[in-house]
Design an enzyme around this catalytic site. Structure first.
Site, PDB file in Angstrom:
ATOM      1  CG  HIS A 240      17.234  95.276 -44.680  1.00  0.00           C
ATOM      2  ND1 HIS A 240      16.305  96.076 -45.706  1.00  0.00           N
ATOM      3  CD2 HIS A 240      18.439  95.712 -44.808  1.00  0.00           C
ATOM      4  CE1 HIS A 240      17.084  97.186 -46.221  1.00  0.00           C
ATOM      5  NE2 HIS A 240      18.234  96.456 -45.530  1.00  0.00           N
TER       6      HIS A 240
ATOM      7  CD  GLU B  96      22.561  96.121 -45.779  1.00  0.00           C
ATOM      8  OE1 GLU B  96      22.231  96.837 -46.696  1.00  0.00           O
ATOM      9  OE2 GLU B  96      21.302  96.557 -45.013  1.00  0.00           O
TER      10      GLU B  96
ATOM     11  CG  HIS C  93      20.625  99.496 -41.560  1.00  0.00           C
ATOM     12  ND1 HIS C  93      20.075  98.381 -41.017  1.00  0.00           N
ATOM     13  CD2 HIS C  93      20.849 100.014 -42.745  1.00  0.00           C
ATOM     14  CE1 HIS C  93      19.871  98.315 -42.619  1.00  0.00           C
ATOM     15  NE2 HIS C  93      19.921  98.761 -43.272  1.00  0.00           N
TER      16      HIS C  93
ATOM     17  NE  ARG D   6      11.999 104.218 -47.557  1.00  0.00           N
ATOM     18  CZ  ARG D   6      10.908 103.995 -48.904  1.00  0.00           C
ATOM     19  NH1 ARG D   6       9.986 104.632 -48.938  1.00  0.00           N
ATOM     20  NH2 ARG D   6      11.875 103.824 -49.553  1.00  0.00           N
TER      21      ARG D   6
END
Length: 275
Positions: free
Chosen positions: A65, A82, A140, A160
């Protein structure tokens, strides 16, 4: 209202599960697997944070991200830091965080294209109770057999890099541009600051506290919303009943009373924790 019980939204995902962790109900016979449960405020609000439960039966894609500056350069409202609290993990469950060694963009791209990116990643064994903070830029992947709570900046911008041959779009140019492919540095949580209060994340994008049961008053600055996530037990927030598996939005000054055995998360945006 100072306390609002949020609507629960079940999101079907091919990598999800039909049998969910209590207190959530399983999918009906023949029903689609549920991968996420998240919570919606009334109206068209776009809150700073998003709270989710995730249930995995397969590995999620390898992804990354952008940070706030990278997101703003692309006309997006914010990046995406996150964190994950693991609630349940099947034997052998893993999460990939960072790469085993620093990798340059060309090698990352080649590995994403030929599938060897799986071997570049650092797959860490996980168990219930583990906690991970994942800064933007971290390459990740969440593995199979996990139930977890995710607290994130409210952004669905996901690039992605690899998807195990599934027929979904990849975002190699954007993903490699924002990726920081190096070994993961574990976040140093401040830890316990009182017998009934632990700080899991202390900014800069948001704060996440873990609270024991009991009665407390929470006072938030003007214009700031917090999210109360009961992991276990039930209680009242200014007379609004809540139970495990739900989420309550808080504003202003709120009296929270939870069962003696309660386990609560409290998330709110900002650079530092409340007094």
């Amino acid at each position: 209202m100072p306390a609002t019980l949020l609507a629960t939204h079940r999101v079907e995902k091919p990598w999800g599960r039909r049998e969910l962790r209590a207190p959530f109900r399983d999918s009906p016979p023949g029903g689609a697997p549920v991968g996420e449960i998240w919570f919606q405020a009334p109206g068209d609000a776009a809150p700073d944070l998003l709270i989710k439960y995730l249930f995995t039966s397969e590995k999620l894609s390898v992804q990354v991200h952008p940070d706030d500056a990278q997101a703003h350069a692309r006309g997006l409202p914010r990046g995406k830091d996150e964190c994950w609290l693991i609630l349940g993990a099947e034997p052998g469950a893993t999460i990939a965080l960072g790469t085993r060694a620093p990798v340059d963009g060309d090698r990352l791209r080649a590995a994403a294209l030929d599938g060897s990116i799986e071997q570049l990643l650092d797959w860490k064994p996980v168990k219930a109770g583990d906690f991970f903070y994942v800064p933007s830029g971290t390459v990740h992947a969440i593995g199979a057999g996990l139930t977890l709570i995710e607290v994130q900046q409210n952004s669905e911008t996901t690039y992605r890099l690899y998807d195990y041959g599934r027929p979904r779009e990849l975002h190699l140019d954007d993903g490699i541009a924002v990726a920081d492919p190096r070994p993961y540095a574990a976040y140093s949580s401040p830890g316990r600051v009182a017998d009934d209060r632990e700080i899991l994340v202390d900014g800069p994008k948001f704060v996440l506290e873990r609270l024991a049961g009991g009665t407390r008053t929470i006072t938030l600055p003007d214009g700031v919303t917090a999210w109360l996530i009961p992991v276990a037990g039930n209680g009242l927030a200014d007379g609004v009943a809540f139970a495990a598996g739900e989420c309550v939005a808080l504003t202003g000054t709120v009296q929270v009373a939870a069962d003696a055995g309660g386990d609560l998360l409290l998330a709110y945006p900002g650079e530092r924790r409340l007094p």
